[in-house]
Every structure is written in structure tokens, then in C-alpha cells.
Design an enzyme around this catalytic site. Structure first.
Site, PDB file in Angstrom:
ATOM      1  N   ASP A 138       0.855  -1.195   0.000  1.00  0.00           N
ATOM      2  CA  ASP A 138       0.000   0.000   0.000  1.00  0.00           C
ATOM      3  C   ASP A 138       0.883   1.235   0.000  1.00  0.00           C
ATOM      4  O   ASP A 138       1.231   1.750   1.060  1.00  0.00           O
ATOM      5  CB  ASP A 138      -0.895   0.026   1.245  1.00  0.00           C
ATOM      6  CG  ASP A 138      -1.919  -1.093   1.274  1.00  0.00           C
ATOM      7  OD1 ASP A 138      -2.909  -0.984   0.554  1.00  0.00           O
ATOM      8  OD2 ASP A 138      -1.718  -2.070   2.029  1.00  0.00           O
ATOM      9  N   ARG A 146       4.104   2.727   2.946  1.00  0.00           N
ATOM     10  CA  ARG A 146       4.825   1.578   3.527  1.00  0.00           C
ATOM     11  C   ARG A 146       6.329   1.654   3.309  1.00  0.00           C
ATOM     12  O   ARG A 146       7.097   1.135   4.106  1.00  0.00           O
ATOM     13  CB  ARG A 146       4.305   0.267   2.910  1.00  0.00           C
ATOM     14  CG  ARG A 146       2.803   0.088   2.921  1.00  0.00           C
ATOM     15  CD  ARG A 146       2.228   0.088   4.306  1.00  0.00           C
ATOM     16  NE  ARG A 146       0.814  -0.263   4.280  1.00  0.00           N
ATOM     17  CZ  ARG A 146      -0.054   0.070   5.219  1.00  0.00           C
ATOM     18  NH1 ARG A 146       0.336   0.761   6.270  1.00  0.00           N
ATOM     19  NH2 ARG A 146      -1.320  -0.287   5.126  1.00  0.00           N
ATOM     20  N   ARG A 207      -6.782  10.313   2.235  1.00  0.00           N
ATOM     21  CA  ARG A 207      -6.449   9.262   1.271  1.00  0.00           C
ATOM     22  C   ARG A 207      -7.219   9.484  -0.027  1.00  0.00           C
ATOM     23  O   ARG A 207      -6.860   8.918  -1.069  1.00  0.00           O
ATOM     24  CB  ARG A 207      -6.768   7.893   1.856  1.00  0.00           C
ATOM     25  CG  ARG A 207      -5.971   7.559   3.101  1.00  0.00           C
ATOM     26  CD  ARG A 207      -6.483   6.309   3.775  1.00  0.00           C
ATOM     27  NE  ARG A 207      -6.298   5.137   2.923  1.00  0.00           N
ATOM     28  CZ  ARG A 207      -6.805   3.935   3.212  1.00  0.00           C
ATOM     29  NH1 ARG A 207      -7.543   3.762   4.296  1.00  0.00           N
ATOM     30  NH2 ARG A 207      -6.577   2.920   2.405  1.00  0.00           N
ATOM     31  N   LYS A 238      -9.330   1.608  -5.338  1.00  0.00           N
ATOM     32  CA  LYS A 238     -10.039   1.143  -4.152  1.00  0.00           C
ATOM     33  C   LYS A 238     -10.853   2.288  -3.555  1.00  0.00           C
ATOM     34  O   LYS A 238     -10.593   3.452  -3.862  1.00  0.00           O
ATOM     35  CB  LYS A 238      -9.052   0.581  -3.125  1.00  0.00           C
ATOM     36  CG  LYS A 238      -7.981   1.565  -2.624  1.00  0.00           C
ATOM     37  CD  LYS A 238      -6.954   0.826  -1.793  1.00  0.00           C
ATOM     38  CE  LYS A 238      -5.947   1.744  -1.174  1.00  0.00           C
ATOM     39  NZ  LYS A 238      -4.867   1.050  -0.476  1.00  0.00           N
ATOM     40  N   HIS A 239     -11.895   1.999  -2.794  1.00  0.00           N
ATOM     41  CA  HIS A 239     -12.443   0.717  -2.343  1.00  0.00           C
ATOM     42  C   HIS A 239     -13.841   0.610  -2.928  1.00  0.00           C
ATOM     43  O   HIS A 239     -14.736   1.340  -2.487  1.00  0.00           O
ATOM     44  CB  HIS A 239     -12.501   0.658  -0.829  1.00  0.00           C
ATOM     45  CG  HIS A 239     -11.205   0.997  -0.137  1.00  0.00           C
ATOM     46  ND1 HIS A 239     -10.751   2.298   0.050  1.00  0.00           N
ATOM     47  CD2 HIS A 239     -10.252   0.190   0.419  1.00  0.00           C
ATOM     48  CE1 HIS A 239      -9.594   2.268   0.693  1.00  0.00           C
ATOM     49  NE2 HIS A 239      -9.266   1.009   0.930  1.00  0.00           N
ATOM     50  N   HIS A 251     -12.212  -1.305   9.530  1.00  0.00           N
ATOM     51  CA  HIS A 251     -11.265  -2.161  10.254  1.00  0.00           C
ATOM     52  C   HIS A 251     -11.883  -2.680  11.545  1.00  0.00           C
ATOM     53  O   HIS A 251     -11.520  -3.750  12.036  1.00  0.00           O
ATOM     54  CB  HIS A 251      -9.982  -1.393  10.594  1.00  0.00           C
ATOM     55  CG  HIS A 251      -9.156  -1.054   9.400  1.00  0.00           C
ATOM     56  ND1 HIS A 251      -9.390   0.061   8.636  1.00  0.00           N
ATOM     57  CD2 HIS A 251      -8.103  -1.690   8.822  1.00  0.00           C
ATOM     58  CE1 HIS A 251      -8.508   0.112   7.649  1.00  0.00           C
ATOM     59  NE2 HIS A 251      -7.725  -0.937   7.736  1.00  0.00           N
ATOM     60  N   ASP A 324     -10.396  -6.233   0.097  1.00  0.00           N
ATOM     61  CA  ASP A 324      -9.669  -5.540   1.147  1.00  0.00           C
ATOM     62  C   ASP A 324      -9.278  -6.607   2.167  1.00  0.00           C
ATOM     63  O   ASP A 324      -9.706  -7.764   2.069  1.00  0.00           O
ATOM     64  CB  ASP A 324     -10.556  -4.457   1.774  1.00  0.00           C
ATOM     65  CG  ASP A 324      -9.746  -3.344   2.429  1.00  0.00           C
ATOM     66  OD1 ASP A 324      -8.532  -3.520   2.637  1.00  0.00           O
ATOM     67  OD2 ASP A 324     -10.336  -2.294   2.748  1.00  0.00           O
TER      68      ASP A 324
END
Length: 600
Positions: A138, A146, A207, A238-239, A251, A324
């Protein structure tokens, strides 16, 4: 490191032929294939025909493992997979994909990441399948990054939205994509195509490029071109079908998006349509309920009406659908891990990302095929898409990377380009006292508020411009003692720059309104205070008394350098709000509108 034979990258004609050879039609028409394409198509067919059911199912999983080296054991891997090293995980499950996380020990430096990629590829090819992994991460840039420095850092999606340049968006994706490719990472789980129309969205926010569907569509398409055409890696929008209007984090909970069909078509769908038109190779699902698209209450990841009915049939997407993370609470709570994996494939998913119970979910899919619940042809359809994707982005025949070249990522030219791009994003929302720009007169500046590295990076940038700086990092929920300490230091400085982050989020960051108390107490000193939102620009709604307010949309060092340049007048703040900012507590009442931005 041994190498496989190489062929040139496939054209669309070759991909179309490969689908026909395997017995699944994905393209209406194609030019006659060339010899190299015939060879690639034959390779796909031979590979599928030679695989056992267990090997086919393994290719549908995208796994991860703890640690920086494929041969290094880690007890956490044993707990999750029953084997200790990443290489052993690959040998046991023969997965088709892999994902890296910085927080799980996979990322230390470029040479190490490239070496890990080569080790994992060697393990995958050594299983006897001779099918390399599709390694992903990601790297959205901004708040989801990352691979840190020395890789080139950008401000993130909303920073690009504030600058409004599709050319810059494409350039940022191209640079990011080329650097990922040098590390052996051939798939980026980016761009984020969500339209963030909810100021209280806890999981998307910056994001997203914008609250405007048209701007999000343009930026998404530009970044798809940068990743895929310019860098030669796989982009992942995404998403789906759109995570931009929620107050729940998938999450930890299962969000519901209550858009009507008309609203979905007007707000959420356009960026995904733009991505598909731009040739996007992969789309990631959302663990959200959208009753207008599927009234069953199932999350989109498990919804055949949404993934097969809308994404495949209505929008015409023929690439790879990846879930996801299946470890997220939103997709686990209704059916459990085993059933969720089976239902995702029934819905139309090709790749199962981050299964929290790998053995259970692997065996559940196998049992579903053996019992006839899922046909082997259905597995072959997903397998075909995955193999075609590996052919298209080149990893099938060129799985290894040169570790020496990996060490060269983040060259000076790329860093300079990134800085220029981020410079355009700084947005001056308010300056009632005409505090900015600061003169070149020597002064003492207190840098306080959120972020250990962020406050220090800004102080370093200000010091380069002659300021004598003091840093007092308080965190996102400062204690009364930390607030008092900053107030005391402000009295000994000429100017205070206060960094805030997600001050609207009383559940996670600004507990008990402590960031707001810090702002108000500093303003009460009578000394000049410059307030800067280093993530969501919505913070300004909670600080109505702040006379000077800027937004950076990101908190990396590159963003703090751009902020320092704007504070000192080296650049004019040219960013424009890419979202509407509502009055705090009144989501329908505008405070600052899309497009607002001041300069001098």
C-alpha cells in the site's frame, strides 16, 4: 539469483488470445497475435492445465509474513501459518500474491526489500509451479506509506487534489511505481478512488483526492496511467463501490453507505468508471454495505450483485478483483472466516487478501470446490485473470530484481520533482491578521502540537531559514501539563506554529478536546499563532478563533519543507481546498467551500 526466460511485455491482443486458449472470453475482439504472444498464451494454458486444485486455490491467496528475510524464522509466523519463515509459508500454501508492511518487519532499506523479494520469488518458483508471486504493498503516499525514505515521498492524494494538476498526479505515480518495481513490488494498492464527502470519515479522509467526483475521476485516471503505462506496474483502484461517506471504520465495524442509486451513480461510481476507462488492471473491494446496490445487508466484498452484477457486468471490468484485508472486522462479523472466503469467491473476487485464518480459509475454499458448491471452472476464471496480470506486468518471466539498482531509488532529481509537486499543495485558508509571509528578520519560533518527527522536521526546515527554534511535541491528546509547557514556551518565542491532526475525531485523537484547549490557550497568550492542519483540513472548523490557518494534507518531511517555504514567502500558497469544510457539528452548513484558497 537464477533467472527465467524473458519475453517482451504482452500486448492486449496477446492477453485476449490467452483468455481464449484457457476457454474464457474476456475481450470481444483482438488483432491476430504475434509469435511471442502465442508463446505466452500457450504458457498460460500449460500452467493452468498442469496445476492441481490445491495449487490453483493457493494462487487466489495474497499472504504476508513477519520479518525482513525470507529464511528468518519468526514465532508469529508459526502461530499464524504453522511454519516459521516466510519461505516456508510460500512452500506450504503456494500463494499467488504477497504483501509487504513496514509495521510487520518487512521494510528496513531498499537493498533489504529487494533481497526479500528475490528470496520470496525463488521460494515460489522452487515449489515446482514455476509461477512467481505478485508482490504488492500500500504505497498511496501521504498517510498510507509503507516504503519510507530514501524512496521518494509525496504529499498524498488530497495534496494532489489541492494542487489540481493531473500531470503532477501522473508523474508522482510514475516515480512511485518505478521505485516499487526496483524493489520487486509489481502491484500497488493505489490509487484511492473514494470520494470523501463526509468530513467525519475516520478511515479515508486525505487518502481521497477530493469531495468532488469529477476531480477524483481525473486524478484517479492520471495515476492509473502513471503506475501502469509509465512505470509498468499494476495499479489497484479502491475501495469499490466507494468508501467516502461513512463515519465508521471498516477495520473495526461494518459501515453502511445509504446513498440512493442516483447518488451512487453521481458520486461514487465516476472514479471507478474513469479507472476502468484508463485500463486499470485491478480493483479492491470495500467491506461496506450499500443497500441501493444490494439490499441483502452483505458487505460488497461478499456481494455477487455488487461485484459480478455492477462491477463486472454493468461497468465492464475484466481485470482482477482483490478483497480488502480479510482480517478486518467488517467482513468477519457475519459469517466467520471460512464462510467469508467462500462467499467472496462466489461474489466474483479473484484474490483473497490477508486471510486471518489461512489454513481454515484455504481448506474452506477447497471443500467448496470438492463439494460442488464452487465449480473448478470458477476457480480457473480467477486463476486466469491472475496469471494474465502476471504476464502483463512482466513478473511472470522476469521475477527477480537487481539489488544494486534498488539501492539507487530516491535520486536527487526525483526528490526535487516531488518537492515541487508538494509545494503546489499548501493551502492558506485564513490569515485575518496578515501574519504571513514572515519576513527574513531573525526570530524565535516555537513549533508545537502533534507529531514527534513532524514537529522536528518543520523546526529543521525553519532553522535553515535563520529561525531559532524550540520544539514542544504534545501529541494528539495533550495532557494538561504538556499544554501548560507549550504555553510557557510560547511566552519566550516570537511566533508559535501549532500543528494539529484530526482534531475533529474525539474518539481517537482529540480526546476530551485537548487539541482544542491547546489552541485556545496559546491564542490567549497574545503572541502570534499560526495553526496548521497536517492531515485533514477539516480541523479549522474547531478553531474559529485562530486568525491564521493553513492545510498541508500530509505530515511527511517533504510537506513540512513546503510549509516552511510558504511561511517564509519563498513560494506562494497556491493550493485550493479539494473538499467542502462544514461548520463543526453541522455537516450541511458550509464554512469554507471547495476551491477556497488565499495567497498574496
Amino acid at each position: 539469483m537464477p533467472a527465467l526466460p524473458t519475453v517482451r511485455r504482452l500486448s492486449l491482443a496477446g492477453l485476449a488470445l490467452a483468455t481464449t486458449v484457457a476457454g474464457v472470453s474476456m475481450t470481444a475482439s483482438a488483432k491476430p497475435p504475434e509469435p511471442a504472444e502465442l508463446s505466452a498464451a500457450a504458457q498460460v494454458n500449460r500452467t493452468i492445465q498442469g496445476m492441481s486444485l490445491e495449487e490453483k486455490v493457493g494462487q487466489l491467496f495474497v499472504l504476508f509474513a513477519y520479518g525482513p528475510d525470507a529464511h528468518q524464522p519468526d514465532a508469529r509466523n508459526t502461530t499464524l501459518y504453522g511454519v516459521a519463515s516466510p519461505a516456508e509459508v510460500v512452500a506450504k500454501y503456494k500463494p499467488g500474491g504477497w504483501i509487504y508492511f513496514d509495521g510487520r518487519g518487512n521494510v528496513q532499506n531498499p537493498t533489504q526489500v529487494a533481497t526479500l523479494s528475490n528470496q520470496l520469488q525463488q521460494a515460489a518458483i522452487g515449489t515446482g509451479l514455476h509461477v512467481p508471486l505478485l508482490i504488492a504493498t500500500d504505497q498511496e503516499q501521504g498517510v498510507v506509506t509503507r516504503i519510507g525514505p530514501p524512496a521518494t515521498q509525496f504529499g498524498g492524494s488530497m495534496a494532489l487534489g489541492a494542487a489540481r494538476s493531473t500531470a503532477d498526479a501522473r508523474t508522482a505515480a510514475a516515480i512511485t511505481g518505478r521505485e516499487l518495481k526496483a524493489l520487486g513490488i509489481r502491484q500497488d494498492y493505489a490509487p484511492d478512488a473514494d470520494v470523501n464527502i463526509n468530513a467525519l470519515n475516520p478511515v479515508i479522509g486525505t487518502r481521497s483526492y477530493s469531495s468532488d467526483p469529477k476531480l477524483v475521476s481525473e486524478m484517479t485516471a492520471a495515476q492509473v496511467q502513471g503506475f501502469q503505462r509509465d512505470a509498468g506496474i499494476t495499479a489497484t483502484a479502491k475501495h469499490f463501490p466507494g468508501h467516502g461517506d461513512t463515519v465508521d471504520d471498516s477495520h473495526t465495524a461494518l459501515p453502511t453507505i445509504n446513498h440512493t442509486l442516483e447518488q451512487w451513480n453521481a458520486i461514487d461510481a465516476p472514479p471507478f468508471k474513469a479507472a476502468i476507462k484508463a485500463g486499470i488492471d485491478s480493483i479492491m473491494t470495500a467491506h461496506i454495505v450499500v443497500p441501493a446496490l444490494d439490499p441483502s445487508g452483505d458487505p460488497a466484498t461478499l456481494s455477487k450483485p455488487i461485484l459480478t452484477g455492477v462491477l463486472r457486468k454493468q461497468l465492464g471490468f475484466r481485470g482482477v478483483i482483490v478483497t480488502d484485508g480479510l482480517e478486518m472486522a467488517a467482513v468477519r462479523q457475519e459469517y466467520g472466516d471460512a464462510e467469508a472466503a467462500v462467499r467472496a469467491i462466489e461474489a466474483g473476487v479473484d484474490q483473497l487478501l490477508l486471510p486471518p485464518a489461512p489454513a481454515v480459509q484455504f481448506n474452506a475454499v477447497l471443500d467448496a470446490v470438492r463439494s460442488g458448491r464452487i465449480s473448478e471452472r470458477r476457480i480457473d476464471e480467477s486463476l486466469l485473470r491472475i496469471l494474465l496480470l502476471k504476464l502483463k506486468n512482466g513478473v511472470f518471466f522476469e521475477p527477480y530484481v537487481d539489488t544494486a539498482k534498488a539501492a539507487e531509488i530516491g535520486p536527487a532529481a526525483s526528490l526535487a520533482t516531488a518537492q515541487k509537486i508538494v509545494d503546489k499543495s499548501i493551502t492558506l485558508i485564513k490569515d485575518d491578521t496578515k501574519t504571513l509571509p514572515l519576513s527574513n528578520t531573525p526570530r524565535k519560533i516555537l513549533v508545537t502540537g502533534w507529531g514527534v518527527s513532524t514537529t522536528q522536521n518543520l523546526a529543521n526546515s525553519l532553522a535553515k531559514r535563520g529561525a531559532v527554534t524550540t520544539v514542544a511535541q504534545t501529541g494528539a491528546a495533550p495532557s494538561d501539563a504538556a499544554i501548560a509547557g507549550s504555553v510557557a514556551k510560547a511566552a519566550d518565542n516570537d511566533v508559535t506554529v501549532l500543528l494539529t491532526r484530526k482534531a475533529w475525531d474525539s474518539k481517537v485523537t482529540d480526546k476530551l478536546g485537548k487539541q482544542r484547549k491547546l489552541v485556545n490557550d496559546l491564542l490567549a497568550t497574545g503572541k502570534p499563532v499560526i495553526v496548521v492542519a497536517v492531515q485533514d483540513p477539516y480541523d479549522i472548523a474547531y478553531y474559529p478563533a485562530a486568525p491564521t490557518f493553513l492545510a498541508t494534507y500530509g505530515y511527511a518531511a517533504v510537506s513540512m519543507e513546503s510549509l516552511a517555504k510558504a511561511l517564509y514567502g519563498e513560494i506562494k500558497p497556491t493550493g485550493k481546498l479539494p473538499v467542502d469544510i462544514p461548520v463543526a457539528g453541522e455537516p450541511q452548513k458550509p464554512l469554507y467551500s471547495f476551491g477556497h484558497g488565499m495567497s498574496w
